[in-house]
Design a protein around this motif. Structure first.
Motif, PDB file in Angstrom:
ATOM      1  N   LEU A 219       0.824  -1.202   0.000  1.00 57.85           N
ATOM      2  CA  LEU A 219       0.000   0.000   0.000  1.00 57.85           C
ATOM      3  C   LEU A 219       0.862   1.259   0.000  1.00 57.85           C
ATOM      4  O   LEU A 219       0.564   2.241  -0.694  1.00 57.85           O
ATOM      5  CB  LEU A 219      -0.940   0.003   1.208  1.00 57.85           C
ATOM      6  CG  LEU A 219      -2.129  -0.952   1.132  1.00 57.85           C
ATOM      7  CD1 LEU A 219      -2.884  -0.979   2.452  1.00 57.85           C
ATOM      8  CD2 LEU A 219      -3.075  -0.555  -0.003  1.00 57.85           C
ATOM      9  N   SER A 254       0.029  -2.788  -6.826  1.00 57.94           N
ATOM     10  CA  SER A 254      -1.416  -2.653  -6.770  1.00 57.94           C
ATOM     11  C   SER A 254      -2.072  -4.032  -6.662  1.00 57.94           C
ATOM     12  O   SER A 254      -3.040  -4.219  -5.913  1.00 57.94           O
ATOM     13  CB  SER A 254      -1.905  -1.923  -8.030  1.00 57.94           C
ATOM     14  OG  SER A 254      -3.302  -1.788  -8.014  1.00 57.94           O
ATOM     15  N   LYS A 258      -4.113  -5.999  -3.387  1.00 64.02           N
ATOM     16  CA  LYS A 258      -5.459  -6.494  -3.684  1.00 64.02           C
ATOM     17  C   LYS A 258      -6.382  -5.392  -4.197  1.00 64.02           C
ATOM     18  O   LYS A 258      -7.609  -5.423  -3.971  1.00 64.02           O
ATOM     19  CB  LYS A 258      -6.072  -7.196  -2.457  1.00 64.02           C
ATOM     20  CG  LYS A 258      -5.283  -8.415  -2.013  1.00 64.02           C
ATOM     21  CD  LYS A 258      -5.952  -9.141  -0.862  1.00 64.02           C
ATOM     22  CE  LYS A 258      -5.146 -10.378  -0.463  1.00 64.02           C
ATOM     23  NZ  LYS A 258      -5.784 -11.147   0.631  1.00 64.02           N
ATOM     24  N   GLN A 259      -5.790  -4.420  -4.894  1.00 67.64           N
ATOM     25  CA  GLN A 259      -6.571  -3.351  -5.514  1.00 67.64           C
ATOM     26  C   GLN A 259      -6.872  -3.763  -6.959  1.00 67.64           C
ATOM     27  O   GLN A 259      -6.356  -3.186  -7.918  1.00 67.64           O
ATOM     28  CB  GLN A 259      -5.791  -2.031  -5.471  1.00 67.64           C
ATOM     29  CG  GLN A 259      -5.479  -1.558  -4.056  1.00 67.64           C
ATOM     30  CD  GLN A 259      -4.594  -0.314  -4.056  1.00 67.64           C
ATOM     31  OE1 GLN A 259      -3.751  -0.117  -4.929  1.00 67.64           O
ATOM     32  NE2 GLN A 259      -4.780   0.524  -3.049  1.00 67.64           N
ATOM     33  N   LYS A 262      -8.419  -1.223  -9.513  1.00 70.10           N
ATOM     34  CA  LYS A 262      -7.386  -0.251  -9.892  1.00 70.10           C
ATOM     35  C   LYS A 262      -6.359  -0.907 -10.805  1.00 70.10           C
ATOM     36  O   LYS A 262      -5.890  -0.291 -11.775  1.00 70.10           O
ATOM     37  CB  LYS A 262      -6.701   0.314  -8.650  1.00 70.10           C
ATOM     38  CG  LYS A 262      -5.510   1.223  -8.976  1.00 70.10           C
ATOM     39  CD  LYS A 262      -4.779   1.703  -7.740  1.00 70.10           C
ATOM     40  CE  LYS A 262      -5.493   2.850  -7.111  1.00 70.10           C
ATOM     41  NZ  LYS A 262      -4.689   3.511  -6.053  1.00 70.10           N
ATOM     42  N   SER A 263      -5.992  -2.138 -10.523  1.00 70.73           N
ATOM     43  CA  SER A 263      -4.982  -2.844 -11.313  1.00 70.73           C
ATOM     44  C   SER A 263      -5.409  -2.980 -12.769  1.00 70.73           C
ATOM     45  O   SER A 263      -4.618  -2.739 -13.685  1.00 70.73           O
ATOM     46  CB  SER A 263      -4.708  -4.229 -10.720  1.00 70.73           C
ATOM     47  OG  SER A 263      -4.191  -4.129  -9.413  1.00 70.73           O
TER      48      SER A 263
END
Length: 308
Positions: A219, A254, A258-259, A262-263
Motif C-alpha cells: 500500500l 497494486s 489487492k486493488q 485499480k490494477s
C-alpha cells in the motif's frame, strides 16, 4: 577542505546496529565532518535511552543526538538533519547500512563543477539471512540524467549518494507526504535542474533483512509510485512510452495490495499509452488473472471451512 554533513536517521533500531552505522562514518578518511543522529523512534521505544547514551558518548567527535518527541517519519527526520546542516555537502545513512572508509573522500572529488547536485556510487548488498554478498551494479548515467532516471531509480537507496546541501534545500528537501520512494522523488527533482556524477566503486554496504521496511508494504509502495507519477505528469503527458513504464511499474504493488479494480484500470491505461509493449501487457494480464483465480480459490476454501 569543505565541511560535510553526515546524517543518520534511526527508527526502532537497537543501539548496536546504530553504532555500526555511526562508526562507519567516524572511520572515514575524510575528517572534516559533522554528524547528526536523528532519532525518530516512538518515545516509549524500549531501546531509545540506550541509543541516546550510545550516540552521546561520541559527542567529542562532533556527533549530535537529535530526538523527535514522537515518530514523524523518515522524510521529516532527514529534513531535521538538513535544517541543522552546516556542510557544503550532505550524505544520509540509513541506520542499518554502512559506508566504506573512503566513501566521502572519493565522492567529494567527483563534484567537479558547480552544476553537479548529486554524486552516486556502486554498493555492496548483503543478505543478512543467507549471508550472500552481491554488487548493486547500477546503470551509469552522468550529466543531465532526468530522461533516463524517470524510467527507474538506478541511483538507489538514500545511503548511496552525496548531495550538494544548498541545492537540496533549494528544492525543499524530502517530501513528508511520500509513503515510499522518498529518495527517488528527491533524485528526480534534483536531476530535473542539475547534473549528476558517479563513482564506479562499491562505497556503501546495504543490508537486506526481514526488519521493518517500507518496500515490503504494497500500500505504501502504491502511494509512493502514484505520487511520482503525479509529480512528473507534465513530463509524462508528453512521453507516452515512459508513462506506460511508470504505470506498469505500479501494477505489481497494486495487485499485491489487492486493488484489483485499480490494477485493471492501470493495465488498460498503460496498454493504451504504449500499445507496442504487447509482451509486457500480456504478462501483466496473466499475472492479474492468475492472482484473481488464486484469490477466488482461497475464498471458496474459506467458506467451505466456515460451513464445517
Amino acid at each position: 577542505m569543505d565541511l560535510v554533513t553526515c546524517a543518520i536517521t534511526t527508527h526502532k533500531r537497537i543501539p548496536e546496529i546504530v553504532e555500526r552505522a555511526l562508526k562507519s562514518i567516524l572511520n572515514q578518511t575524510y575528517k572534516n565532518i559533522e554528524v547528526f543522529v536523528v532519532d525518530d523512534s516512538p518515545s516509549d521505544w524500549e531501546h531509545r535511552k540506550d541509543v541516546q547514551l550510545m550516540v552521546e558518548s561520541y559527542a567529542l567527535q562532533n556527533v549530535t543526538y537529535i530526538p523527535h518527541e514522537k515518530c514523524m517519519g523518515a522524510c521529516v527526520a532527514r529534513n531535521t538533519a538538513l535544517e541543522k546542516s552546516n556542510g557544503k555537502y550532505i550524505g544520509f545513512l540509513d541506520d542499518d547500512d554502512e559506508w566504506k572508509p573512503t566513501k566521502i573522500e572519493k565522492m567529494i572529488k567527483a563534484f567537479t563543477n558547480d552544476d553537479i547536485a548529486l554524486v552516486y556510487c556502486n554498493s555492496e548488498v548483503i543478505d543478512e539471512i543467507t549471508g550472500k554478498k552481491t554488487l548493486h551494479n547500477p546503470k551509469v548515467f552522468t550529466g543531465k540524467v532526468f530522461d533516463t532516471l524517470i524510467f527507474e531509480n538506478y541511483i538507489g537507496s538514500t545511503s548511496f549518494p552525496v548531495l550538494r546541501t544548498s541545492y537540496l534545500k533549494e528544492i525543499g528537501g524530502f517530501d513528508p507526504l511520500m509513503q515510499s520512494g522518498q529518495d527517488y522523488d528527491v533524485w528526480l527533482r534534483l536531476a530535473e535542474k542539475y547534473d549528476v556524477g558517479y563513482v564506479d566503486e562499491p562505497l556503501c554496504t546495504y543490508y537486506f533483512h526481514e526488519g521493518e521496511q517500507i518496500t515490503k508494504n504494497p500500500l505504501k509502495k502504491v502511494n509512493g509510485l502514484e505520487r511520482i507519477i503525479e509529480k512528473n505528469m507534465a513530463y509524462l503527458s508528453n512521453h507516452s512510452s515512459v508513462y506506460s513504464v511508470r504505470l506498469f511499474g505500479l501494477l505489481p504493488y497494486s495487485i499485491k495490495a489487492k486493488q484489483y479494480k485499480k490494477s485493471f484500470g492501470l493495465w488498460f491505461k498503460a496498454t493504451i499509452k504504449s500499445p507496442l509493449k504487447l509482451k509486457t501487457s500480456l504478462y501483466y494480464m496473466w499475472i492479474m488473472v492468475k492472482t484473481l483465480l488464486v484469490e477466488l480459490k482461497n475464498m471458496k476454501k474459506s467458506k467451505m471451512e466456515e460451513k464445517q
